[in-house]
Scaffold this motif. Structure first.
Motif, mmCIF file in Angstrom:
data_model
loop_
_atom_site.group_PDB
_atom_site.id
_atom_site.type_symbol
_atom_site.label_atom_id
_atom_site.label_comp_id
_atom_site.label_asym_id
_atom_site.label_seq_id
_atom_site.Cartn_x
_atom_site.Cartn_y
_atom_site.Cartn_z
ATOM 1 N N GLU A 213 45.222 24.178 -27.851
ATOM 2 C CA GLU A 213 45.823 24.601 -26.535
ATOM 3 C C GLU A 213 44.939 25.612 -25.564
ATOM 4 O OE1 GLU A 213 49.801 26.168 -27.826
ATOM 5 O OE2 GLU A 213 48.941 27.942 -28.809
ATOM 6 N N THR A 215 44.635 27.779 -21.576
ATOM 7 C CA THR A 215 45.020 28.454 -20.585
ATOM 8 C C THR A 215 43.989 28.128 -19.515
ATOM 9 O OG1 THR A 215 46.621 29.781 -21.493
ATOM 10 C CG2 THR A 215 46.215 30.289 -19.001
ATOM 11 N N ASP A 217 43.777 27.930 -15.348
ATOM 12 C CA ASP A 217 44.748 28.279 -14.113
ATOM 13 C C ASP A 217 44.389 27.081 -13.211
ATOM 14 O OD1 ASP A 217 45.771 30.398 -15.025
ATOM 15 O OD2 ASP A 217 44.432 31.775 -14.365
ATOM 16 N N THR A 229 50.245 32.009 -21.896
ATOM 17 C CA THR A 229 51.158 30.884 -21.126
ATOM 18 C C THR A 229 50.293 29.504 -20.935
ATOM 19 O OG1 THR A 229 50.386 31.619 -19.127
ATOM 20 C CG2 THR A 229 52.565 32.495 -19.736
ATOM 21 N N ASN A 231 48.896 25.912 -20.591
ATOM 22 C CA ASN A 231 49.162 24.672 -19.693
ATOM 23 C C ASN A 231 48.315 23.379 -19.871
ATOM 24 O OD1 ASN A 231 46.756 25.510 -18.684
ATOM 25 N ND2 ASN A 231 47.625 25.960 -16.607
ATOM 26 N N HIS A 326 57.535 20.541 -23.464
ATOM 27 C CA HIS A 326 56.269 21.242 -22.226
ATOM 28 C C HIS A 326 55.117 20.771 -22.778
ATOM 29 C CE1 HIS A 326 57.212 24.487 -25.090
ATOM 30 N NE2 HIS A 326 56.009 25.108 -24.614
ATOM 31 N N GLN A 331 48.596 20.274 -16.550
ATOM 32 C CA GLN A 331 48.519 21.330 -16.089
ATOM 33 C C GLN A 331 49.402 21.860 -14.981
ATOM 34 O OE1 GLN A 331 44.869 21.564 -13.857
ATOM 35 N NE2 GLN A 331 44.244 23.644 -14.722
ATOM 36 N N HIS A 334 53.378 22.786 -15.450
ATOM 37 C CA HIS A 334 53.695 24.191 -15.769
ATOM 38 C C HIS A 334 53.836 25.087 -14.672
ATOM 39 C CE1 HIS A 334 52.947 23.399 -20.150
ATOM 40 N NE2 HIS A 334 52.305 22.457 -19.680
ATOM 41 N N GLN A 335 54.900 26.000 -14.875
ATOM 42 C CA GLN A 335 55.003 27.018 -13.899
ATOM 43 C C GLN A 335 55.640 26.465 -12.537
ATOM 44 O OE1 GLN A 335 51.753 29.524 -14.430
ATOM 45 N NE2 GLN A 335 52.674 30.819 -15.725
#
Length: 441
Positions: A213, A215, A217, A229, A231, A326, A331, A334-335
């Motif tokens: 996994e 992250t 952005d 977090t 994604n 989830h 990408q 998420h959020q």
């Protein structure tokens, strides 16, 4: 009578001395040490295991197996930890770290009892080490910076030399700044095969899959290993739809070996269309498969390995995926703001006067993200899904497809499954509804 008692006691005393003497003879000397895990293999001095002759090589979807050469009876590998550009899916390339140009690094594949020399060259901007996760070796080769070895400085090459004593499935990763270096992609799998000269006693298909996994952005190209977090969730460094299908022939015995070097998350991997048995971990093998309970989901904890086995007896295209929902989103899923149930009315039409092509997403879920046609930030991926025979399959992230076919000669991707006539779910006809007393609502 007194004399008889003395004789009986004398006999019992002699008998007990014999028994205790025999028991003592079975015990090791008090000053002896227990055998080391690798000593038996060191004494046997086995020749290097040969692919095809001693084991059936594993398959690494979207990946490859590490090359080696044999020198003086040792299998010699060379790993290079280095900055790389890695494509996770079409539209998303990251500037990260890997081994030998990839993340995960190449599969290290050997046979039990193989002697290895593994050279590790550090081309990173920071020191590193390599830990052989789950392998029972001598302490000086364990790869823990400061405790069992000095770090490998940038620009230097270290040598790890040991024997793989047990068959099984293991992993490799740094044990220096572990959170950062694993989070940047420095992970890999190890398979140590049993030496089995009879191909009939081996699996027909043996797959290796690393779960990980990240992250990353939206709009960026550098993973952030400090952010929890996540994604992007990958199988062998790819997300659906970039994951390469697993192909098996009807009647094959199939193994899927999962390793999980995610930072935080366990992954319950669910396989459609099959049940299987969990026959091994990075700690060893099940001693009796007959007592194992069939499963359809295998939980792969962080830092663990699970090996599943099943008979490919159900033809079709079968999805397998992490069942943490989830984790099968890409990408940009998420959020995302919660838009479920919102009636936007003519809002989209008004906004399109200012922003051509605008569309409000998420009012009925994530499916509309796959069809919006809206431009997205550079180097980012939405909920891509993939085009199936019956429309868009809204799956991303940690997911793949098992293709089981009859009457195929190779393991090349055979393409979509050809369903027998009448075997696909379809709209109910009026006759069918009436036959079974179902009223439309």
């Amino acid at each position: 009578m007194t004399q008889l008692i003395k004789i009986i006691l004398l006999i019992l005393c002699c008998f007990s001395n014999v028994v205790f003497a025999e028991d003592d003879a079975a015990l090791p000397p008090e000053d002896s040490d227990p055998p080391r895990p690798w000593e038996k293999d060191a004494l046997e001095d086995l020749p290097p295991g040969e692919p095809d002759n001693d084991y059936t090589p594993a398959v690494v979807p979207n990946g490859r197996t590490a090359e080696y050469k044999i020198v003086d009876g040792y299998k010699v590998f060379h790993l290079t930890a280095e900055p790389i550009e890695w494509e996770i899916a079409d539209g998303l390339k990251v500037h990260t770290w890997g081994y030998n140009g990839s993340s995960p690094g190449p599969l290290i594949e050997v046979a039990e009892g193989d002697r290895v020399r593994i050279y590790v060259t550090n081309k990173l901007p920071t020191p590193t080490t390599v830990h052989w996760h789950g392998v029972l070796i001598n302490c000086g080769m364990d790869g823990v910076s400061g405790l069992t070895q000095p770090v490998i400085p940038p620009g230097q090459t270290f040598l790890y030399e040991f024997i793989f004593p047990d068959s099984g499935t293991f992993m490799y990763h740094p044990h220096h700044q572990t959170m950062t270096q694993e989070g940047m992609g420095l992970v890999g799998m190890i398979i140590v095969h049993k030496r089995e000269p009879d191909p009939e006693k081996r699996p027909d298909r043996d797959f290796s899959i690393m779960l990980h996994e990240w992250t990353i952005d939206v709009g960026t190209a550098r993973p952030n290993p400090l952010d929890m977090t996540f994604n992007i969730l990958t199988m062998n460094g790819k997300v659906m739809p970039a994951t390469e299908p697993l192909v098996a022939k009807l009647g094959d015995t199939v193994w899927i070996r999962y390793g999980n070097l995610s930072a935080m998350d366990h992954h319950p991997i669910h396989l459609h269309g099959y049940n299987f048995k969990i026959i091994g971990t990075d700690g060893g093998w099940a001693s009796d498969k007959s007592v194992l309970v069939p499963e359809t989901t295998v939980l792969v904890p962080v830092g663990a390995v699970k090996v599943t086995e099943f008979l490919a007896n159900n033809p079709g295209d079968w999805i397998f995926h992490c069942h943490m929902t989830h984790h099968i989103m890409n990408q940009m899923g998420h959020q995302f703001p919660n838009m479920l149930g919102m009636d936007v009315g003519d809002l989209d039409e008004k906004i399109r006067q200012l922003i051509p092509g605008y569309k409000t997403l998420g009012t009925t879920g994530m499916h509309d993200m796959t069809e919006s046609g809206m431009p997205i930030p550079p180097n980012s991926i939405p909920m891509l899904g993939f085009d199936g025979q019956f429309g868009k399959t809204v799956l991303g992230g940690m997911a793949n497809v098992l293709r089981v076919r009859e009457n195929i000669d190779t393991y090349e991707d055979p393409g979509p499954y050809k369903f027998p006539e009448g075997s696909v779910a379809a709209p109910a006809t009026e006759e069918e509804l009436e036959r079974d007393g179902i009223k439309r609502r």
